[in-house]
Design an enzyme around this catalytic site. Structure first.
Site, PDB file in Angstrom:
ATOM      1  N   HIS A  39     -15.859  39.730 -37.300  1.00 20.49           N
ATOM      2  CA  HIS A  39     -17.226  40.073 -36.878  1.00 20.49           C
ATOM      3  C   HIS A  39     -17.751  41.339 -37.562  1.00 20.49           C
ATOM      4  CE1 HIS A  39     -14.499  42.512 -34.632  1.00 20.49           C
ATOM      5  NE2 HIS A  39     -15.500  43.306 -34.280  1.00 20.49           N
ATOM      6  N   ASP A  40     -16.916  42.000 -38.370  1.00 23.34           N
ATOM      7  CA  ASP A  40     -17.349  43.219 -39.080  1.00 23.34           C
ATOM      8  C   ASP A  40     -17.577  42.972 -40.569  1.00 23.34           C
ATOM      9  OD1 ASP A  40     -17.035  44.783 -36.763  1.00 23.34           O
ATOM     10  OD2 ASP A  40     -14.962  45.270 -37.252  1.00 23.34           O
ATOM     11  N   GLU A  45      -5.606  46.457 -35.112  1.00 25.16           N
ATOM     12  CA  GLU A  45      -6.563  46.707 -36.188  1.00 25.16           C
ATOM     13  C   GLU A  45      -6.341  48.129 -36.701  1.00 25.16           C
ATOM     14  OE1 GLU A  45     -11.365  46.710 -37.027  1.00 25.16           O
ATOM     15  OE2 GLU A  45     -10.502  47.753 -35.317  1.00 25.16           O
ATOM     16  N   ASP A  83      -9.472  41.293 -26.537  1.00 28.88           N
ATOM     17  CA  ASP A  83      -9.697  42.436 -27.413  1.00 28.88           C
ATOM     18  C   ASP A  83      -9.577  43.708 -26.568  1.00 28.88           C
ATOM     19  OD1 ASP A  83     -10.653  43.988 -29.619  1.00 28.88           O
ATOM     20  OD2 ASP A  83     -11.901  42.290 -30.236  1.00 28.88           O
ATOM     21  N   ASP A  86      -8.070  47.213 -30.880  1.00 31.55           N
ATOM     22  CA  ASP A  86      -9.101  47.799 -31.731  1.00 31.55           C
ATOM     23  C   ASP A  86      -8.625  49.151 -32.282  1.00 31.55           C
ATOM     24  OD1 ASP A  86     -12.019  47.391 -32.440  1.00 31.55           O
ATOM     25  OD2 ASP A  86     -12.193  49.374 -31.527  1.00 31.55           O
TER      26      ASP A  86
HETATM   27  O1  TEU Z   1     -13.839  48.249 -36.122  1.00 31.78           O
HETATM   28  C1  TEU Z   1     -13.243  49.334 -36.716  1.00 31.78           C
HETATM   29  C2  TEU Z   1     -13.591  49.641 -38.105  1.00 31.78           C
HETATM   30  O2  TEU Z   1     -13.206  50.681 -38.551  1.00 31.78           O
HETATM   31  C3  TEU Z   1     -14.399  48.754 -38.966  1.00 31.78           C
HETATM   32  O3  TEU Z   1     -14.198  47.429 -38.895  1.00 31.78           O
HETATM   33  C4  TEU Z   1     -15.824  49.127 -38.879  1.00 31.78           C
HETATM   34  O4  TEU Z   1     -16.518  48.418 -37.905  1.00 31.78           O
HETATM   35  C5  TEU Z   1     -16.484  48.854 -40.174  1.00 31.78           C
HETATM   36  O5  TEU Z   1     -15.677  49.279 -41.191  1.00 31.78           O
HETATM   37  C6  TEU Z   1     -17.761  49.599 -40.251  1.00 31.78           C
HETATM   38  O6  TEU Z   1     -18.261  49.439 -41.516  1.00 31.78           O
HETATM   39  C7  TEU Z   1     -13.631  48.020 -34.779  1.00 31.78           C
HETATM   40  C8  TEU Z   1     -14.421  46.819 -34.338  1.00 31.78           C
HETATM   41  O7  TEU Z   1     -13.944  45.683 -35.008  1.00 31.78           O
HETATM   42  C9  TEU Z   1     -15.871  47.087 -34.585  1.00 31.78           C
HETATM   43  O8  TEU Z   1     -16.679  45.972 -34.311  1.00 31.78           O
HETATM   44  C10 TEU Z   1     -16.264  48.254 -33.721  1.00 31.78           C
HETATM   45  O9  TEU Z   1     -17.581  48.650 -34.023  1.00 31.78           O
HETATM   46  C11 TEU Z   1     -15.345  49.454 -33.931  1.00 31.78           C
HETATM   47  O10 TEU Z   1     -13.977  49.119 -33.967  1.00 31.78           O
HETATM   48  C12 TEU Z   1     -15.509  50.415 -32.782  1.00 31.78           C
HETATM   49  O11 TEU Z   1     -14.945  49.889 -31.630  1.00 31.78           O
END
Ligand code: TEU
Ligand code: CA
Length: 542
Positions: free
Chosen positions: A321-322, A249, A101, A200
């Protein structure tokens, strides 16, 4: 690196490991690399091709590792570089690749680059987005976690921009030195032998209105003007000739942009994680819940199938994980329907065109965390959101309900390996509470009707039949509120997928009662006229 044909990732299945919550080898309650090494046979047996690891680098863990303070090492809580090399070698020996990642929109505020940047006149002074603001922050906007997006730094006497938490300052991508340092870091990992990168929030790196202090038209700088140029540069400097798997992402991106990102002719990345479908059950704020309307979900995925189409490539995911657990979200996690709804949702997703991603525990039909007190949560987003919404007058019980439905911690609870109280995850106290250990690997491993066995068959189906990867996709009965029907066609071969996304039986339309061979189903007996609750069938038409 494994020896692979060009575009091998089109036929691959990726399994996401959230290392904190996968397997703990030393009893400190936190998963680690040696824990993962101990489970490689399980993963190889499942049949997945690539393991994506959420961040394992040194980090203050404010955002559980998405705040990196050193890109070229392993956080001691997860192990050492030697453990990582061993994991890589052992995964390769079982025919699986490792995708790491890469979080480069921002670093941790503890990263030495940021610490140096806090001194005006240091050679890193221009590595982040700094602004003086005599009368307060330059733009009083809110970030993705809902906080103000500028934070004041006492030492430098200026504000810095952060799309995420204040502990995650955004890098200044316009500075070529920043980009070069990031390329160097990624080449270091690629030379070490990793098989791919998950980038990310990579479509948020270009934000000229912030850098040049021109009026902001958008709060979140999605698909900014230089993003393609910088991804092409990254491709040239890092990816070209290495034959890795890459996924970006990309919150808020569109099928048109995604086609540009993933068109191999352009040399950017292989596929994107888009967010359209996972935003369908909320209004504006993710905490403002609304029920899912099935035709909208079908339509959304179909739009991406056709939009990204032949030129680019899609990723397919229900969760990560989100996101909350899919069986609790759009399935039915009651005792009666949990297994069939988990299997049916999996079938529908994996029979779309694209590269599927499975999130740890999804293959067991694991359910949401079921927390009912704020103290049970660890995710900074959930805790902040609770405090903010309740301070603004929202009923605490209502907000706790929203967290129960949408919190990121729903997916982050430890993996269930067996039915023991700590689920075989740890011998110590798990960092996040464990419940419902009745859903576990040990019970499903040799059970032919388990959700796990179903995932294994689904993965094998993709590996054995080119139509799953390459076939043309067509959605049937798009407006039907229970039935999800689609076909995949490759030359003479035509597959029909029928799924009942509800707890009431649904009639199979006459014109879909076609002769064929059942390749995968959820039920022992098939009624030619109707699908039972949460029943699905994959049929090769004759
Ligand atoms: O996530 C980015 C993101 O915009 C979303 O998945 C966000 O975490 C979610 O919509 C909030 O409600 C990435 C990662 O997957 C996430 O775990 C991190 O917190 C974020 O970037 C920051 O690095
Ligand atoms: Ca541990």
């Amino acid at each position: 690196m494994l020896n692979r044909v060009p575009q091998w990732w089109k036929n691959a299945v990726v399994y996401q490991i959230y290392p904190r919550s996968f397997a703990d080898s030393n009893g400190d309650g936190i998963g680690d690399l040696r824990g993962i090494i101990g489970k490689l046979d399980y993963l190889a047996d499942l049949g997945v091709d690539v393991l994506w690891l959420s961040p394992i680098y040194p980090s203050p863990q404010c955002d559980t590792g998405y705040d990196i303070s050193d890109y070229c090492d392993i956080d001691p809580v997860f192990g050492t570089l030697a453990d990582f090399d061993e994991l890589l070698a052992r995964a390769h020996a079982r025919g699986m690749g490792i995708m790491i990642d890469i979080v480069i929109n921002h670093t941790s505020d503890q990263h030495p680059w940021f610490q140096q940047s806090r001194t005006t006149g240091s050679d890193k002074a221009d590595w982040y987005l700094w602004r003086s603001g005599e009368d307060g922050p330059p733009y009083p906007t809110r970030n993705i976690f809902g906080e103000p997006s500028w934070a004041f730094d006492e030492q430098r006497g200026q504000y810095y921009f952060h799309i995420f938490a204040p502990q995650q300052p955004d890098l200044n991508w316009e500075n070529p030195q920043v980009r070069q340092a990031l390329h160097k870091m990624m080449n270091w990992w690629a030379d070490r032998g990793v098989d791919g990168f998950r980038f990310d929030v990579i479509n948020l790196i270009s934000k000229p209105h912030l850098i040049h202090h021109t009026p902001a038209t958008v709060t979140t700088p999605v698909d900014g003007p230089q993003v393609h140029q910088w991804l092409q540069e990254l491709h040239t400097e890092v990816l070209r000739g290495r034959n890795l798997i890459t996924v970006g992402e990309m919150p808020g991106t569109t099928p048109e942009e995604a086609t540009r990102y993933t068109d191999p002719q352009r040399g950017e990345i292989d596929m994107v994680f888009q967010f359209e479908h996972v935003d369908l059950d909320s209004r504006g704020s993710k905490w403002d819940l609304k029920p899912l309307y099935l035709p909208e979900l079908k339509h959304s995925l179909a739009r991406w199938q056709h939009g990204v189409g032949e030129r680019g490539w899609n990723s397919l995911y229900w969760m990560n994980h989100d996101q909350p657990r899919i069986v609790s979200r759009w399935g039915d996690d009651s005792d009666e329907h949990r297994e069939n709804s988990a299997k049916t949702l999996a079938t529908v997703l994996h029979l779309h065109r694209g590269t599927p991603y499975i999130y740890q525990g999804e293959e067991l039909g694991m359910v949401n965390a079921g927390f009912d007190r704020l103290e049970q949560y660890r995710d900074l987003e959930s805790i902040e959101a609770y405090e903010r919404e309740v301070a603004a007058g929202r009923d605490p019980e209502d907000m706790l309900h929203a967290l129960r439905v949408k919190s990121r911690d729903n997916a982050r609870t430890p993996m269930h390996w067996d039915a023991s109280p700590q689920a075989g995850f740890t011998t110590g106290v798990p960092w996040l509470e464990i419940q419902r250990t009745d859903i576990n690997v040990a019970d499903q491993l040799d059970e032919p009707n388990s959700v796990l066995a179903h995932y294994r068959r689904l993965i094998a189906l993709r590996h054995d039949h080119a139509v799953v990867c390459e076939g043309v996709f067509d959605l049937l009965y798009p407006e039907h509120e229970q039935l999800w029907a689609l076909t995949r066609t490759l030359g003479e071969e035509r597959w029909l997928v029928l799924a009942n996304i509800s707890t009431t039986p649904v009639a199979i339309p006459d014109e879909l009662r076609l002769a064929g061979h059942l390749l995968l189903g959820t039920h022992d007996e098939q009624d030619p006229a109707q699908l039972a609750a949460w029943e699905s069938r994959v049929i090769r038409l004759v």
